[in-house]
Structure formats: C-alpha cells, structure tokens
Design a protein around this motif. Structure first.
Motif, PDB file in Angstrom:
ATOM      1  N   ALA A 268      14.174 -92.645  65.343  1.00 43.74           N
ATOM      2  CA  ALA A 268      12.983 -92.055  65.031  1.00 43.74           C
ATOM      3  C   ALA A 268      12.616 -91.695  63.135  1.00 43.74           C
ATOM      4  CB  ALA A 268      12.854 -90.100  65.469  1.00 43.74           C
ATOM      5  N   GLU A 269      13.998 -91.664  62.555  1.00 43.71           N
ATOM      6  CA  GLU A 269      13.805 -92.005  60.522  1.00 43.71           C
ATOM      7  C   GLU A 269      13.340 -93.211  60.743  1.00 43.71           C
ATOM      8  OE1 GLU A 269      16.287 -91.476  63.289  1.00 43.71           O
ATOM      9  OE2 GLU A 269      17.374 -88.899  62.904  1.00 43.71           O
ATOM     10  N   SER A 270      12.697 -94.324  61.540  1.00 41.40           N
ATOM     11  CA  SER A 270      12.234 -95.577  61.196  1.00 41.40           C
ATOM     12  C   SER A 270      10.302 -95.330  60.312  1.00 41.40           C
ATOM     13  CB  SER A 270      12.914 -96.372  62.029  1.00 41.40           C
ATOM     14  OG  SER A 270      11.707 -97.793  61.966  1.00 41.40           O
ATOM     15  N   SER A 271      10.147 -96.250  59.737  1.00 44.97           N
ATOM     16  CA  SER A 271       8.662 -95.135  59.455  1.00 44.97           C
ATOM     17  C   SER A 271       8.306 -96.614  60.450  1.00 44.97           C
ATOM     18  CB  SER A 271       8.763 -95.720  57.398  1.00 44.97           C
ATOM     19  OG  SER A 271       9.098 -97.290  57.320  1.00 44.97           O
ATOM     20  N   GLU A 272       8.932 -97.725  61.049  1.00 35.29           N
ATOM     21  CA  GLU A 272       7.907 -98.397  61.886  1.00 35.29           C
ATOM     22  C   GLU A 272       8.052 -97.932  63.218  1.00 35.29           C
ATOM     23  OE1 GLU A 272       6.460-101.263  60.137  1.00 35.29           O
ATOM     24  OE2 GLU A 272       7.101-100.743  58.055  1.00 35.29           O
ATOM     25  N   LYS A 273       8.515 -97.473  63.442  1.00 35.15           N
ATOM     26  CA  LYS A 273       7.778 -97.285  64.943  1.00 35.15           C
ATOM     27  C   LYS A 273       7.280 -96.965  65.083  1.00 35.15           C
ATOM     28  CE  LYS A 273      10.582 -94.105  67.892  1.00 35.15           C
ATOM     29  NZ  LYS A 273      11.269 -94.621  69.178  1.00 35.15           N
ATOM     30  N   ALA A 274       6.296 -96.025  64.284  1.00 38.92           N
ATOM     31  CA  ALA A 274       4.941 -95.962  65.646  1.00 38.92           C
ATOM     32  C   ALA A 274       4.300 -97.229  65.236  1.00 38.92           C
ATOM     33  CB  ALA A 274       4.220 -94.639  64.415  1.00 38.92           C
ATOM     34  N   SER A 275       4.051 -97.453  63.809  1.00 42.45           N
ATOM     35  CA  SER A 275       3.355 -98.916  63.042  1.00 42.45           C
ATOM     36  C   SER A 275       3.777-100.209  64.371  1.00 42.45           C
ATOM     37  CB  SER A 275       3.657 -99.680  62.528  1.00 42.45           C
ATOM     38  OG  SER A 275       4.739 -99.766  62.023  1.00 42.45           O
ATOM     39  N   PHE A 276       4.654 -99.847  64.847  1.00 45.54           N
ATOM     40  CA  PHE A 276       5.222-100.946  66.347  1.00 45.54           C
ATOM     41  C   PHE A 276       4.049-101.104  67.499  1.00 45.54           C
ATOM     42  CE2 PHE A 276       8.282-102.361  69.202  1.00 45.54           C
ATOM     43  CZ  PHE A 276       8.256-103.998  69.686  1.00 45.54           C
ATOM     44  N   SER A 277       5.008 -99.795  67.893  1.00 47.33           N
ATOM     45  CA  SER A 277       3.740 -99.306  69.557  1.00 47.33           C
ATOM     46  C   SER A 277       2.262 -99.746  68.994  1.00 47.33           C
ATOM     47  CB  SER A 277       4.013 -97.683  69.645  1.00 47.33           C
ATOM     48  OG  SER A 277       3.744 -96.686  68.869  1.00 47.33           O
ATOM     49  N   VAL A 278       1.540 -99.090  68.128  1.00 48.11           N
ATOM     50  CA  VAL A 278       0.547 -99.287  68.093  1.00 48.11           C
ATOM     51  C   VAL A 278      -0.034-101.241  67.967  1.00 48.11           C
ATOM     52  CG1 VAL A 278      -1.307 -99.026  66.855  1.00 48.11           C
ATOM     53  CG2 VAL A 278       0.180 -96.884  66.934  1.00 48.11           C
ATOM     54  N   THR A 279       0.679-101.846  67.254  1.00 43.88           N
ATOM     55  CA  THR A 279       0.545-103.339  67.384  1.00 43.88           C
ATOM     56  C   THR A 279       0.385-103.730  68.613  1.00 43.88           C
ATOM     57  OG1 THR A 279       1.362-103.396  64.645  1.00 43.88           O
ATOM     58  CG2 THR A 279       1.022-105.385  66.270  1.00 43.88           C
ATOM     59  N   VAL A 280       1.151-103.210  69.802  1.00 38.58           N
ATOM     60  CA  VAL A 280       2.045-104.042  70.769  1.00 38.58           C
ATOM     61  C   VAL A 280       1.139-103.899  71.157  1.00 38.58           C
ATOM     62  CG1 VAL A 280       3.265-104.129  73.183  1.00 38.58           C
ATOM     63  CG2 VAL A 280       4.084-104.325  70.470  1.00 38.58           C
ATOM     64  N   PHE A 281       0.293-102.578  71.233  1.00 40.81           N
ATOM     65  CA  PHE A 281      -1.015-102.444  72.394  1.00 40.81           C
ATOM     66  C   PHE A 281      -2.217-102.640  71.679  1.00 40.81           C
ATOM     67  CE2 PHE A 281      -5.060 -99.666  72.281  1.00 40.81           C
ATOM     68  CZ  PHE A 281      -4.625 -99.502  73.930  1.00 40.81           C
ATOM     69  N   LEU A 282      -2.205-103.034  70.332  1.00 38.00           N
ATOM     70  CA  LEU A 282      -3.627-103.703  69.546  1.00 38.00           C
ATOM     71  C   LEU A 282      -3.613-105.469  70.412  1.00 38.00           C
ATOM     72  CD1 LEU A 282      -3.993-102.061  66.845  1.00 38.00           C
ATOM     73  CD2 LEU A 282      -5.437-102.257  69.141  1.00 38.00           C
ATOM     74  N   ALA A 283      -2.614-105.500  70.498  1.00 31.96           N
ATOM     75  CA  ALA A 283      -2.307-107.602  71.154  1.00 31.96           C
ATOM     76  C   ALA A 283      -2.107-107.673  72.342  1.00 31.96           C
ATOM     77  CB  ALA A 283      -0.577-107.832  70.336  1.00 31.96           C
ATOM     78  N   LEU A 284      -1.988-106.373  73.588  1.00 30.42           N
ATOM     79  CA  LEU A 284      -2.001-106.495  74.278  1.00 30.42           C
ATOM     80  C   LEU A 284      -3.547-106.359  74.798  1.00 30.42           C
ATOM     81  CD1 LEU A 284       0.874-104.999  76.267  1.00 30.42           C
ATOM     82  CD2 LEU A 284      -0.275-106.872  76.502  1.00 30.42           C
TER      83      LEU A 284
END
Length: 440
Positions: A268-284
């Motif tokens: 949870a402390e990773s700053s890329e956790k939210a951006s990673f999930s959003v990026t996968v959503f946009l790619a799909l």
C-alpha cells in the motif's frame, strides 16, 4: 498387267507403293479452309434472312420454360467486411441453354460448326445477383461474347465482381466459420418462362486464388423451387485464419488479465499501486475498442471474446475502487481519526483465520512474549518479532485484546487479506520462485 523395266525385269516394290498413294490422293475431296465469308454468310442467314429477334424467347413452344444451367467459378475473395456484413468476391458464371433460332447445317457453311456472337445481339436470361449490396444490374457487359454451336447450344461466361450480403456469426471470433451465399435469379422471368437449374459442378475452385484471411472449407449449390422466381443459390463456408488476431489481440488481452491480478502484490505504501491498476483498466478499454471496431454492430450474436473483455473491465473497475479504498485507509491518521470498533473486529477475524491457516502448515505454540516453546526446526527470534522455522517466517499471534494498538495500516492490510484475489497474488509469488514466504 505387270510393270516391267526396259531390261524386261519386274519393277521394284517402291514403284507400286508410290502409284497406290497417288491413286488414293486423287480420290480425296478438296478441303477448303473456313473463311470470313463463311461466317458472314452464316450471320446474314441467322440475323437477316431468318430475322432473329432477341426479344423473343428462343423456344418453339412459348408456353414452356427454357432450361438454363448455371455454374459458378470462384477466382478470389477480395474482401470480407464483417462489420458491414459484406462479402466481395470475383469470379465468372458459366451459363448454358439451347436456342432454337441459332441452328444451322454446317455443311452449308464450309463446316462452320460454332461462332462467337456479341451478347447484346442474342437472347439471354437477365440474370442478376439477388442479394447484392451495390446498384442492381445484370451480369455481363456489351464487350462479352457468347459461344453458339450449330445444334443451338449457347455458352455464356460473364465475369463479375460481386458484392453480396452475408450474415456474420461472431460467437467464436476469431475461430469463427461463416456461411455466405450468392443468389442468382432471372429478374424479369418467372420459373414458368425461364427455369434456372444448378450445373454439374456447383462452385468451381480450379482457378481460386487463396485469401490470406479466409479459407474455403466447403461449398454447395441449390435451386429454390418453392419460389415464383427461378433462383440458384451458391453457398460457401469460410473459415477465418486466426493467427493475426491471436498474436495482436487475444494474447495481449490475456496478459493484461494476469497483470490486473498483480496489483495486489504491490504494498500500500507504493506510489504506483493506484496508477498501475488504472493503467491496466485503460489498456483493456483500448483493446475493447479495437475488437468492437472489427465486429458487426448487431445484437443477434455476441462474441465470447467481447463478453470476456467486458467482464474483465468490470473486474478492473472493482480492482481500482478497492485499491483506492485501501490506500485511503492506509494513510489515515489514527490519532486524528481512531479506528472504529467494527473494523477492529474485522481485523481480528481476519487474523484468526490467517493464524489457523498457518498453524496447519507449521504447528507451533508460543508464550505470551512470542517465544516458541514447541515445534520442529531451529528458531531465531529477531527484532521484528518474527520467528524463522526452516524457510518459513511466521508472525507471532497478536494480542487481540489490545484494540488501542490497531492502526489504520493494519486495517488496510486486513481488507486486502480478506479478498479472495489476494490468494492468487500470493501464489504468483510462489510461481516466480520466492523461497521465503513472508506473511505480513
């Protein structure tokens, strides 16, 4: 009387053979080659003397129907627009019938048994593509010729670029098999004037140039007798070559599906956790747009691939929401906003379930201070209060009665552990070859 030489002897055999050949050639009638005048004479007889009229059906009994045979030779599949449900093919028809007014005696015209006549000068059935999508017009052009024989047989072979409708079934895209038909009919005449019948060959593939996208796996021909109009239907089964779709669409979608699970591996402390999930959503979403632009826009049949992508989009939407919710809990200040009691109870239940699960793997007993008093293997109590048993790190049980010590970070971890998808992400760590499994 024998032939004798001057010396009184008999002539050699070669002389007799030469005389025999001479006598035979003298009795052979003279053969004159066919000339343009013979063809002109024949055409004058047919179209001037006999006053051939192409508006009259060439049959003596006008109450009967003329039998017209049709074969179709496919030369290529130019385009199959599955979105517009349109098939473009190239080929030519072989149409034969008997014309009672195009008959003659070949002996009267220097053995001229067949001639070529412009198609606009003779009667022919007005055959057209019934399920076409372009402007309606009959097959053939004024530049084509028909082949007429002395017994009245006429062969007409018009070439055409055909655009026909084809209802697409995309359920198993890209492993789909489509069945498309070409319906030819005599537009003006009914079956009581012109009877169209299927030829002996159906769809001929001798000159077919194979497409890079579709394979012709079967064909058939049928005559529709129940209709008023005479109609011949040529059907072909087309199988899609799926390699291009698999490499460029299907495989990337599967990879993105795997990546959508990996978001729970990140702390949870990773700053890329939210951006990673959003990026996968946009790619799909991008791949869903590509697939939608390829498939027809209808509701009769739905592709399994499209349904799968919509489900994955819904799953990724839930993943983004859970990720943002977890991050919100993780960074809350426990001093400014204490943890509610019902969340503490949730965290306690999750810890108890987790502790029981690890006890099945490594049974052990602890003192209140976290010291191992029973269990196999060497133990080493570290500063972080973890106990290492062989290659397994187990966190000692917490004091569940100390509610005041529960933080928002622990609540965030408990929320993630309560998700079934968390087990999948933990198994991915095992697949990637991690030796020491740390339960945190």
């Amino acid at each position: 009387m024998a032939i004798q030489s001057r010396a009184g002897n008999m002539a050699p055999p070669e002389v007799y053979a030469s005389l025999l050949v001479f006598l035979l050639m003298s009795h052979i009638p003279k053969i004159n080659p066919q000339t343009p005048d013979d063809t002109k004479k024949l055409l004058t007889k047919l179209f001037t003397t006999d006053a051939y009229n192409k508006a009259v059906r060439p049959i003596d009994d006008q109450t009967k129907a003329i039998s017209v045979s049709i074969d179709f030779s496919l030369t290529g599949i130019i385009e199959f627009d599955s979105q517009k449900e349109r098939l473009t093919t190239s080929g030519y028809l072989t149409i034969t019938w008997n014309d009672s007014y195009l008959q003659w005696d070949p002996s009267n015209y220097n053995r001229t048994s067949a001639i070529f006549i412009p198609q606009d000068n003779v009667w022919k059935p007005d055959i057209a593509l019934q399920n076409g999508v372009s402007e309606f017009k009959g097959v053939g052009s004024s530049d084509l010729l028909v082949y007429a024989q002395n017994d009245g047989s006429v062969i007409w072979s018009p070439y055409a670029i055909l655009q026909s409708t084809c209802k697409v079934d995309i359920t198993y895209f890209p492993f789909d098999i489509q069945t498309c038909s070409l319906k030819f009919t005599s537009w003006s005449y009914t079956k009581y004037q012109v009877q169209l019948i299927e030829g002996n060959k159906g769809i001929v593939l001798d000159e077919y140039d194979e497409s890079s996208i579709w394979i012709v796996v079967g064909s058939s021909v049928d005559t529709l007798q129940e209709l008023v109009d005479a109609t011949v239907v040529f059907s072909m089964k087309l199988k899609r070559k799926p390699l291009f779709i698999l490499l460029n669409i299907t495989v990337p979608i599967i990879m993105l599906s795997v990546l959508s699970v990996c978001v729970f591996i990140l702390p949870a402390e990773s700053s890329e956790k939210a951006s990673f999930s959003v990026t996968v959503f946009l790619a799909l979403a991008v791949f869903l747009t590509i697939v939608t632009s390829t498939l027809p826009q209808n509701s009769d049949k739905v592709s399994i691939l499209s349904v799968y992508m919509v489900i994955m989009e819904g799953f990724n939407t839930l993943t983004v929401m859970l990720t943002l919710f977890q991050l919100r809990l993780n960074f809350r200040d426990v001093d400014a906003d204490p943890v509610p009691s019902w969340l503490i109870k949730l965290q306690t239940v999750v810890e108890r379930i987790r502790t029981r699960r690890w006890k099945k793997i490594q049974p052990a007993a602890y003192t209140q201070d976290g010291v191992l008093i029973s269990g196999p293997g060497n133990t080493d109590i570290r500063d972080d209060r973890t106990v290492e048993i062989t290659n397994l790190k187990v966190l000692p049980p917490k004091d569940t009665d100390a509610e005041s010590s529960v933080t928002w970070k622990e609540i965030s971890v408990a929320v993630q552990r309560s998700l079934p998808i968390n087990a999948i992400s933990q198994n991915l760590l095992k697949v990637w070859g991690k030796n020491d499994i740390v339960v945190s």
